[in-house]
Design an enzyme around this catalytic site. Structure first.
Site, PDB file in Angstrom:
ATOM      1  CD  GLU A 160      68.279  34.750  35.655  1.00 38.26           C
ATOM      2  OE1 GLU A 160      67.126  34.312  35.454  1.00 38.26           O
ATOM      3  OE2 GLU A 160      69.029  34.303  36.545  1.00 38.26           O
TER       4      GLU A 160
ATOM      5  CD  GLU B  92      69.948  36.081  40.433  1.00 35.50           C
ATOM      6  OE1 GLU B  92      69.537  37.126  39.882  1.00 35.50           O
ATOM      7  OE2 GLU B  92      69.344  34.994  40.355  1.00 35.50           O
TER       8      GLU B  92
END
Length: 411
Positions: free
Chosen positions: A138, A249
């Site tokens: 991220e 994810e």
């Protein structure tokens, strides 16, 4: 130990469980690390990584991975393919001196690239060769609650081109889980809807893209859009069809107190997996395998759902609907399967909109067709398979709020 074995068998056995062959392991602490922030090299200023150690992984993570690999191989599965992802460089490498927020300091880029090499070597020395690595978990995350490190598209490109790619290429031979040379490198590893210009920035630089196997992404579209933007991933594929796509994810971001046992969590998983597979995604990795009754432990209070929860007060395992929905894909679409064009045709618009479908041909010649019905109505349909210039048809139905897998024999 008995319940540990049940969880491992439920996920990794190919004959009686989900037969997982892909997984992901953090290269540093994450918000789900009970001990708080840590890396494998927290000695300030240790640019040569003399203090590097994977001792954090020895008590539980490495033994669990070995047991998972054993369960998979003993039940007829292939090698367990692990993708490693960092949440943050050590605090001493960061612009703000913290593993939370901040960015990588320019003069630490070489040391941080070497960290990747050392991590891959250490896992290989433990008999666990890594299949792949992502540059940063991220990289656009601005959260002030858990481990993050910001990389702009240009910064990620430059780090791959000038530091990480060459470091992995020049490292001593690192065999991967499937016998390839060196871990595959993936960029982005963040939300599908926020991918923006990053693929163009990375892929347009020949000296950077030659190190990149493909792009990783997450499912958390709701930050930017009410509806999942699957077309964004299709555009990335169209940009560079020879590169690869993996979803790395996903989790339901609700605590168990409000979402445990809810059928909608399973439907959300199936809808995303199905549509990601239909837009060129080659592997799909869930987030946590097991969480407690609170959705943790999580040192940042970021409690979430998992397919299996452990109620520590009653010493019981709680299998969630998502576990069973995932099984329709992992059990019947095995590694090496090839996607087949599929669609819903005929009937009224409402009838067509009621169903989602994907189909894959396995290496043994069987075809798995998954049909998802998220409506409150039973839908009757014809399952038609192209056979030369005509179709073989059979009457089928999808019960209300259901997922159904049809297995078609070879030929």
């Amino acid at each position: 130990p008995a319940k540990q074995e049940r969880v491992i068998s439920a996920y990794f056995r190919a004959d009686a469980g989900l037969g997982y062959e892909f997984g992901r392991v953090p290269m540093t602490s994450s918000d789900f690390s009970p001990a708080g922030n840590w890396t494998c090299c927290d000695e300030p200023g240790d640019s040569e990584l003399k203090s590097f150690s994977i001792d954090h992984y020895r008590r539980a993570v490495l033994p669990m991975i070995h047991r998972a690999r054993g369960a998979l191989m003993d039940s007829g599965g292939g090698p367990l393919k692990l993708v490693a992802s960092p949440w943050s460089p050590p605090a001493w490498m960061k612009s703000n001196g913290s593993m939370v927020q901040g960015s990588l300091k320019d003069d630490c880029r070489g040391a941080w690239a070497h960290y990747f090499v050392r991590f891959a070597q250490a896992f290989a020395d433990e008999g666990i060769p890594l299949w792949g690595m992502t540059v940063q978990n991220e990289p656009a995350n601005a959260s002030g609650r858990w481990e993050t490190c910001r990389f702009s598209p240009q910064e990620e490109r430059d780090f791959i081109r000038d530091f990480l790619g060459p470091a992995l290429l020049c490292a001593p031979a690192l065999e991967t889980a499937d016998g390839a040379r060196g871990p595959r490198l993936l960029f982005w590893d963040h939300n599908r809807c926020q991918v923006g210009e990053r693929p163009q920035v990375v892929y347009s630089d020949r000296d950077a893209e030659r190190f990149v196997w493909g792009m990783a992404f997450h499912w958390y579209d709701h930050w930017e859009s009410e509806f999942p933007r699957f077309e964004f991933i299709e555009r990335v594929h169209a940009l560079r069809p020879e590169k690869h796509l993996i979803q790395t994810e996903a989790c339901v971001e609700e605590p168990p107190s409000t979402f445990v046992g809810k059928w909608a969590q399973g439907e959300r998983y199936a809808f995303h997996i199905l549509n990601d597979l239909n837009t060129w995604t080659e592997a799909w990795i869930d987030w946590n395998l097991l969480l407690d009754e609170n959705g943790g432990p999580n040192h940042a209070g970021n409690f979430c759902m998992a397919p299996i929860h452990a109620d520590t007060s009653s010493d019981t395992l709680l299998f969630q609907p998502s576990y069973y929905y995932i099984g329709h894909f992992s059990r019947y679409m095995r590694p090496g399967a090839v996607g087949i064009g599929s669609c819903v045709q005929g009937g009224t618009h409402m009838q067509r909109a009621a169903l989602d479908v994907t189909a894959f041909e396995n290496v043994d010649g069987t075809t798995a067709v998954v049909v998802l019905n998220q409506t409150d109505d039973l839908v009757t349909f014809q399952l038609a398979v192209a056979e030369g210039s005509h179709y073989l048809k059979t009457l089928a139905w999808a019960p209300e709020r259901s997922i159904t897998t049809f297995i078609l024999p070879p030929g």
